[in-house]
Design an enzyme around this catalytic site. Structure first.
Site, PDB file in Angstrom:
ATOM      1  CG  HIS A 235      -2.062   0.932   1.139  1.00 58.48           C
ATOM      2  ND1 HIS A 235      -1.914   2.303   1.204  1.00 58.48           N
ATOM      3  CD2 HIS A 235      -3.389   0.698   0.965  1.00 58.48           C
ATOM      4  CE1 HIS A 235      -3.107   2.863   1.086  1.00 58.48           C
ATOM      5  NE2 HIS A 235      -4.018   1.908   0.939  1.00 58.48           N
ATOM      6  NE  ARG A 255      -3.118   7.455  -1.828  1.00 59.58           N
ATOM      7  CZ  ARG A 255      -3.233   6.321  -2.514  1.00 59.58           C
ATOM      8  NH1 ARG A 255      -3.211   6.340  -3.830  1.00 59.58           N
ATOM      9  NH2 ARG A 255      -3.373   5.171  -1.891  1.00 59.58           N
TER      10      ARG A 255
END
Length: 544
Positions: A235, A255
């Site tokens: 990740h 994000r």
């Protein structure tokens, strides 16, 4: 020998090993066909990685979206290594499984029009990620555990499976250890493995303590075929500090809600790697981009980059990212006013047990679902597809196991004796299992992480094989599970390294810097790597 009247023998129609999102969904479905036992290494609903999942659940709900687009995004994101039939199944049934959760009482965020809200996630052309703030997995698990109480399901808390039991070539149950180190035997007509992934084989990871590869090792020893074990997702955004929180997940929702990545030169560097998608590129691309910035000297002193949401409205952050806000406030950082410091962290296994769309493996009596399986996500998983995976294939595997025909449920006393001999051997061992584990985790992080080379992988394999022949010592019967666990972790680590050596290309999460990137994965002649007790290799597309 185990006497038939031993109190530690339990009989059932279906045994589900694992109590996360996939395991609970499998148990719920299997209970429609007979009595079910669910074995949990922790307290069911509290452990596993599903409660920790923050981002969301992908489903095609927008009339402007369609299943074909979701399939295309998933295949492209997975570097076209996905099994197309598994992808079709995932995409087609995800909306139905979301409806199940809502019908059972799950509370997801809504739009002003009272429709399910959906946020953007990397690699997708539509906002199709349903969410409950940034606590989506927790909301799902609370709903599933509550529903378990209405079904004919016996839950065995804090019992760890250490071996699948077989008779006449068929899986017929499992042996486990309770918290006191006592052997427990469960006989079943069918077994569903839903044990999750193995992020814990890496030094820095997002996983809970039980994400140690148990299911991969159990299945491998039972004769199951595993595919694409080299495909481990890192990740992009894990916590960098404080030290004891390294790797803790910083959800992709940050994000998705507008967070931007910057290096120490205050450059929004994703424009140099994927100018079209920027921060919402696929996870493999973003993770490599961050790692490159750090390696080339544009990272922070603590080895990270900055993820910034301070340009967003305070109230928006408080509503959309409450867990992230709370987490960083505990670290002494107010994300409403200053950036987070992040770096890649081992997160998810795309490879695993080969299954068909019904969760069937190549071993009779054994079914599997969730992260322990391979083929759904290919070489890189899209954020939001994992929670959908648990529900779609959890239901399917549970149904298939539930419909299994009755067997004699015979337990082979020779296998039980062999298990007892192995456990007794641990009481006479001479190596601290914690030390073996630390050496393995550091080795995997250094030699089989985001960037890999043949030389580094061969070094890792040689060292792992040395660790595998060491004899871990259990100080008491209560510590037997530590020895079993480190053995399973080593088995899984070897499978990852061998898979990467087998694959002659850089593709998705398997970034071999000595081979260069696969520029057109859709046209690659290579498909799945495969490993079993009998054979290993790589499939070419024309051979499938």
């Amino acid at each position: 020998m185990v006497a038939e009247n031993t109190e530690n023998i339990i009989d059932c129609h279906v045994l589900v090993i694992g109590s996360g999102g996939a395991g609970t969904r499998a148990a719920i479905e299997a209970a429609l066909y007979g009595d079910v036992v669910m074995m949990s290494r922790s307290v069911a609903g509290k452990g596993g990685c599903t409660p920790m999942a923050e981002g969301g659940f992908n489903a095609v709900l927008n009339p402007a979206d369609c299943c074909t687009l979701h399939e295309e995004d998933t295949m492209k994101g997975g570097a076209y290594l996905n099994d197309p039939e598994l992808v079709k199944t995932l995409v087609a049934e995800a909306p139905e499984r979301m409806k199940d959760l809502i019908d059972w009482g799950a509370v997801f965020d809504l739009t002003p029009e009272r429709q399910l809200a959906q946020r953007p996630f990397g690699g997708q052309r539509f906002n199709r990620t349903c969410y409950a703030g940034d606590r989506t997995g927790h909301e799902m698990m609370m709903t599933l555990v509550e529903h378990l109480r209405t079904e004919n399901i016996k839950i065995l808390h804090e019992i760890s499976a250490i071996e699948l039991l077989k008779s006449e070539g068929r899986v017929c149950g499992a042996a486990g250890l309770d918290r006191n180190g006592n052997l427990v035997v469960i006989k079943a007509d069918a077994v569903v493995l839903a044990t999750g992934g193995a992020g814990q084989i890496y030094e820095v990871n997002t996983n809970c303590a039980t994400g140690n590869g148990q299911g991969f090792a159990l299945a491998f020893r039972a004769g199951a075929e595993l595919i694409d074990m080299e495909m481990v997702q890192f990740h992009p955004t894990g916590a960098v500090q404080p030290y004891d929180a390294r790797g803790r997940l910083i959800t992709e929702a940050v994000r998705g809600e507008g967070g931007v990545l910057k290096n120490t030169k205050d450059e929004r560097f994703m424009k140099n790697y994927d100018p079209e998608r920027m921060e919402l590129s696929t996870r493999d691309v973003v993770a490599r981009s961050i790692a490159t910035e750090i390696l080339e000297g544009r990272g922070t002193e603590k080895g990270g980059v900055y993820l910034d949401v301070s340009h967003l409205n305070d109230k928006y952050i408080e509503v959309k990212l409450p867990l992230m806000l709370e987490q960083f406030l505990n670290f002494g950082v107010d994300i409403r006013k200053e950036p987070m410091e992040v770096a890649p962290t081992a997160h998810h296994f795309m490879g695993g047990i080969r299954i068909d769309p019904h969760g069937v493996t190549n071993v009779p009596g054994l079914f599997a679902c969730g992260e322990v399986t391979g083929g759904v996500h290919g070489a890189n998983r899209l954020g939001g597809n994992s929670l959908a995976d648990t529900q779609v294939f959890g239901k399917r595997a549970g149904e298939s196991a539930g419909k299994s025909s009755l067997t004699s449920r015979k337990i082979d006393p020779i296998q039980i004796d062999a298990i007892r001999t192995r456990l007794e051997g641990y009481l006479k061992g001479d190596k601290n299992p914690a030390q073996i584990r630390r050496r393995m985790k550091a080795l995997m992080w250094e030699k089989a992480g985001i960037f890999r080379t043949e030389e580094g992988l061969k070094t890792a394999l040689s060292e792992l094989e040395k660790l595998s022949v060491e004899k871990p010592k259990a100080e008491s019967r209560e510590n037997l599970i530590d020895c079993c666990t480190v053995a399973d972790m080593l088995t899984t680590a070897v499978l990852v390294v061998k898979g990467s050596l087998i694959r002659p290309e850089s593709r998705g999460a398997n970034m071999r810097t000595d081979l260069g990137p696969c520029k057109n994965p859709e046209k690659s002649p290579y498909s799945h790597t495969f490993q079993s007790l009998e054979k290993s290799g790589i499939e070419r597309k024309e051979e499938q």
